[in-house]
Write a protein that holds these residues in place. Structure first.
Motif, PDB file in Angstrom:
ATOM      1  N   SER A  38     -14.293   4.140   9.299  1.00 37.50           N
ATOM      2  CA  SER A  38     -13.151   4.395  10.177  1.00 37.50           C
ATOM      3  C   SER A  38     -12.553   3.088  10.682  1.00 37.50           C
ATOM      4  O   SER A  38     -11.337   2.993  10.890  1.00 37.50           O
ATOM      5  CB  SER A  38     -13.582   5.274  11.362  1.00 37.50           C
ATOM      6  N   GLY A  39     -13.391   2.056  10.856  1.00 36.03           N
ATOM      7  CA  GLY A  39     -12.872   0.741  11.238  1.00 36.03           C
ATOM      8  C   GLY A  39     -11.990   0.141  10.169  1.00 36.03           C
ATOM      9  O   GLY A  39     -10.934  -0.440  10.469  1.00 36.03           O
ATOM     10  N   LEU A  40     -12.406   0.279   8.916  1.00 37.59           N
ATOM     11  CA  LEU A  40     -11.551  -0.183   7.811  1.00 37.59           C
ATOM     12  C   LEU A  40     -10.240   0.587   7.786  1.00 37.59           C
ATOM     13  O   LEU A  40      -9.167   0.015   7.569  1.00 37.59           O
ATOM     14  CB  LEU A  40     -12.276  -0.001   6.470  1.00 37.59           C
ATOM     15  N   ASP A  41     -10.336   1.898   7.989  1.00 40.04           N
ATOM     16  CA  ASP A  41      -9.130   2.731   7.959  1.00 40.04           C
ATOM     17  C   ASP A  41      -8.144   2.328   9.067  1.00 40.04           C
ATOM     18  O   ASP A  41      -6.926   2.351   8.863  1.00 40.04           O
ATOM     19  CB  ASP A  41      -9.499   4.202   8.120  1.00 40.04           C
ATOM     20  N   GLU A  42      -8.663   1.950  10.218  1.00 38.36           N
ATOM     21  CA  GLU A  42      -7.789   1.512  11.304  1.00 38.36           C
ATOM     22  C   GLU A  42      -7.026   0.254  10.912  1.00 38.36           C
ATOM     23  O   GLU A  42      -5.850   0.084  11.255  1.00 38.36           O
ATOM     24  CB  GLU A  42      -8.625   1.253  12.561  1.00 38.36           C
ATOM     25  N   ILE A  43      -7.690  -0.643  10.200  1.00 38.20           N
ATOM     26  CA  ILE A  43      -7.038  -1.884   9.781  1.00 38.20           C
ATOM     27  C   ILE A  43      -5.892  -1.593   8.815  1.00 38.20           C
ATOM     28  O   ILE A  43      -4.783  -2.111   8.962  1.00 38.20           O
ATOM     29  CB  ILE A  43      -8.059  -2.847   9.150  1.00 38.20           C
ATOM     30  N   THR A  44      -6.148  -0.740   7.809  1.00 38.65           N
ATOM     31  CA  THR A  44      -5.075  -0.458   6.850  1.00 38.65           C
ATOM     32  C   THR A  44      -3.980   0.397   7.476  1.00 38.65           C
ATOM     33  O   THR A  44      -2.824   0.347   7.046  1.00 38.65           O
ATOM     34  CB  THR A  44      -5.624   0.228   5.587  1.00 38.65           C
ATOM     35  N   ALA A  45      -4.320   1.167   8.488  1.00 40.46           N
ATOM     36  CA  ALA A  45      -3.296   1.970   9.157  1.00 40.46           C
ATOM     37  C   ALA A  45      -2.338   1.102   9.960  1.00 40.46           C
ATOM     38  O   ALA A  45      -1.183   1.469  10.156  1.00 40.46           O
ATOM     39  CB  ALA A  45      -3.952   3.010  10.065  1.00 40.46           C
ATOM     40  N   GLU A  46      -2.808  -0.049  10.410  1.00 39.24           N
ATOM     41  CA  GLU A  46      -2.014  -0.878  11.313  1.00 39.24           C
ATOM     42  C   GLU A  46      -1.486  -2.170  10.713  1.00 39.24           C
ATOM     43  O   GLU A  46      -0.417  -2.646  11.097  1.00 39.24           O
ATOM     44  CB  GLU A  46      -2.849  -1.218  12.561  1.00 39.24           C
ATOM     45  N   SER A  47      -2.239  -2.771   9.755  1.00 37.91           N
ATOM     46  CA  SER A  47      -1.850  -4.137   9.386  1.00 37.91           C
ATOM     47  C   SER A  47      -2.214  -4.578   7.979  1.00 37.91           C
ATOM     48  O   SER A  47      -2.144  -5.769   7.676  1.00 37.91           O
ATOM     49  CB  SER A  47      -2.484  -5.127  10.379  1.00 37.91           C
ATOM     50  N   ALA A  48      -2.584  -3.665   7.085  1.00 35.36           N
ATOM     51  CA  ALA A  48      -2.974  -4.100   5.742  1.00 35.36           C
ATOM     52  C   ALA A  48      -2.616  -3.064   4.692  1.00 35.36           C
ATOM     53  O   ALA A  48      -2.588  -1.857   4.964  1.00 35.36           O
ATOM     54  CB  ALA A  48      -4.472  -4.400   5.690  1.00 35.36           C
ATOM     55  N   VAL A  49      -2.355  -3.561   3.493  1.00 32.15           N
ATOM     56  CA  VAL A  49      -2.146  -2.688   2.334  1.00 32.15           C
ATOM     57  C   VAL A  49      -3.483  -2.139   1.873  1.00 32.15           C
ATOM     58  O   VAL A  49      -3.626  -0.952   1.572  1.00 32.15           O
ATOM     59  CB  VAL A  49      -1.466  -3.470   1.190  1.00 32.15           C
ATOM     60  N   GLY A  50      -4.490  -3.006   1.804  1.00 31.58           N
ATOM     61  CA  GLY A  50      -5.812  -2.593   1.357  1.00 31.58           C
ATOM     62  C   GLY A  50      -6.884  -3.441   2.004  1.00 31.58           C
ATOM     63  O   GLY A  50      -6.612  -4.535   2.520  1.00 31.58           O
TER      64      GLY A  50
END
Length: 371
Positions: A38-50
């Motif tokens: 879920s932490g990874l998902d938060e990053i891609t939801a806010e500031s990353a393509v992958g």
């Protein structure tokens, strides 16, 4: 290059929509460990393509990915994908430098002017140690180059930059710290100079020394020093940079580029597994003697968090972790390990510049090291 994304944010809403991630993928056989997915998902939801991540500890290995490998597709990020590690290259270069120190081939207090006469105006006052810990005052060459989001940046995508050319551009500017060793000022140029010193001391390019002394002995099969080779070999996520056009800012695929732009301070490519293996070996004392590892952990300035090519930070639970982070414009990476080597964590992402991922990554590192 480090933390360049701070000046590359705020791309258009259209880009934000384009970069919205697909469903995340957990690639370990176990459920989401301590909220890492879920932490990874938060990053891609806010500031990353992958994004991709590997955690190694006494319970085994956990890997996760999130987002997409390439904009406009639904392809998942490869869990063992390769990426540009940026300034984590500096830790490899510092390790080779200290191996040469251990053998008496050079010394931390050697003057730059002794090894590279006339290259740096005040080279007779700057030491190898000061290059390693960013207290030399040598200006950073990247401040002399076009950078995203200026369109001119793309004109140099495949240009080969020589270390001598980049150093010359840098030293045409006044020192950032005067006198040397009186303060901290991050300098990619300092590591270009270290690369040249390694070549003088060994008679071989620094990349060959990294391969011979680190990559091959540790069997880092996904790690390379590409030189001027512009492509990422093997599976990899695509990386992007924001570029200003008449119609607004747009993400441009910057996966293919000449890594001589980064040189000895940032050109290397790797995988999450390889970086975890490298950091564990370094902290275990397998690459440099204990007294020099202690030097790597000694800050260049009082209360600093950067030593000789090695950085550290304290997690929310009070655990200190050592490693480095890197920014290669289209790729960002973090690789840290506990001092007892019981847990290693590496995270890499392809930013979309809608926001700064640092806080989210720090929170994810806290989860990985503390839970």
């Amino acid at each position: 290059m480090k933390r360049v994304h701070r000046v590359l944010m705020a791309v258009t809403t259209a880009v934000a929509v384009l970069a919205a991630p697909t469903a995340a993928l957990a690639v370990s056989g176990e459920p989401d460990r301590a909220g890492l997915q879920s932490g990874l998902d938060e990053i891609t939801a806010e500031s990353a393509v992958g994004a991709l991540m590997e955690v190694r500890d006494v319970d085994g290995v956990w890997r996760g990915t999130s987002g997409v490998s390439e904009l406009g597709t639904t392809r998942a990020v490869p869990a063992h994908g390769r990426f540009r590690m940026g300034s984590i290259t500096k830790t490899f270069l510092a390790t080779v430098t200290l191996q040469l120190v251990a053998k008496g081939r050079l010394h931390l207090d050697d003057k730059v002017g002794t090894w590279l006469p006339g290259v740096v105006p005040n080279g007779h006052r700057i030491t190898v140690r000061q290059l390693l810990d960013h207290t030399s005052g040598v200006p950073d060459y990247r401040r002399t180059l076009p950078m995203p989001p200026t369109p001119e940046f793309l004109d140099n995508r495949l240009r080969t930059w020589s270390a001598a050319e980049l150093i010359q551009r840098a030293v045409a500017n006044p020192p950032t710290v005067e006198p040397p060793d009186s303060g901290y000022a991050y300098s990619n140029t300092g590591y270009l100079l270290l690369g040249k010193i390694i070549e003088k001391a060994t008679g071989r390019p620094y990349g060959k020394e990294i391969e011979r002394r680190i990559i091959r002995p540790l069997r880092l099969r996904g790690t390379s020093v590409p030189g001027t080779f512009p492509r990422l070999r093997g599976p990899h996520p695509h990386g992007y940079v924001p570029v200003q056009r008449a119609s607004g800012r747009h993400l441009v695929d910057f996966t293919v580029m000449n890594p001589s732009l980064f040189g000895a301070g940032g050109e290397m490519t790797s995988t999450t597994s390889d970086l975890n293996r490298f950091m564990a070996a370094l902290l275990d004392g397998r690459l440099v003697p204990g007294h020099l590892l202690d030097e790597m952990k000694t800050p260049g300035v009082k209360d600093g968090t950067y030593g000789l090519g090695l950085r550290w930070q304290d997690t929310a639970c009070g655990v200190r972790v050592y490693g480095n982070d890197g920014d290669a414009l289209a790729y960002q990476a973090w690789s840290f390990t506990t001092e007892d080597r019981r847990r290693q964590v590496t995270i890499a992402l392809t930013p979309d510049f809608r926001g700064d991922p640092d806080d989210a990554v720090d929170a994810l590192l806290d989860k990985a090291f503390c839970d």
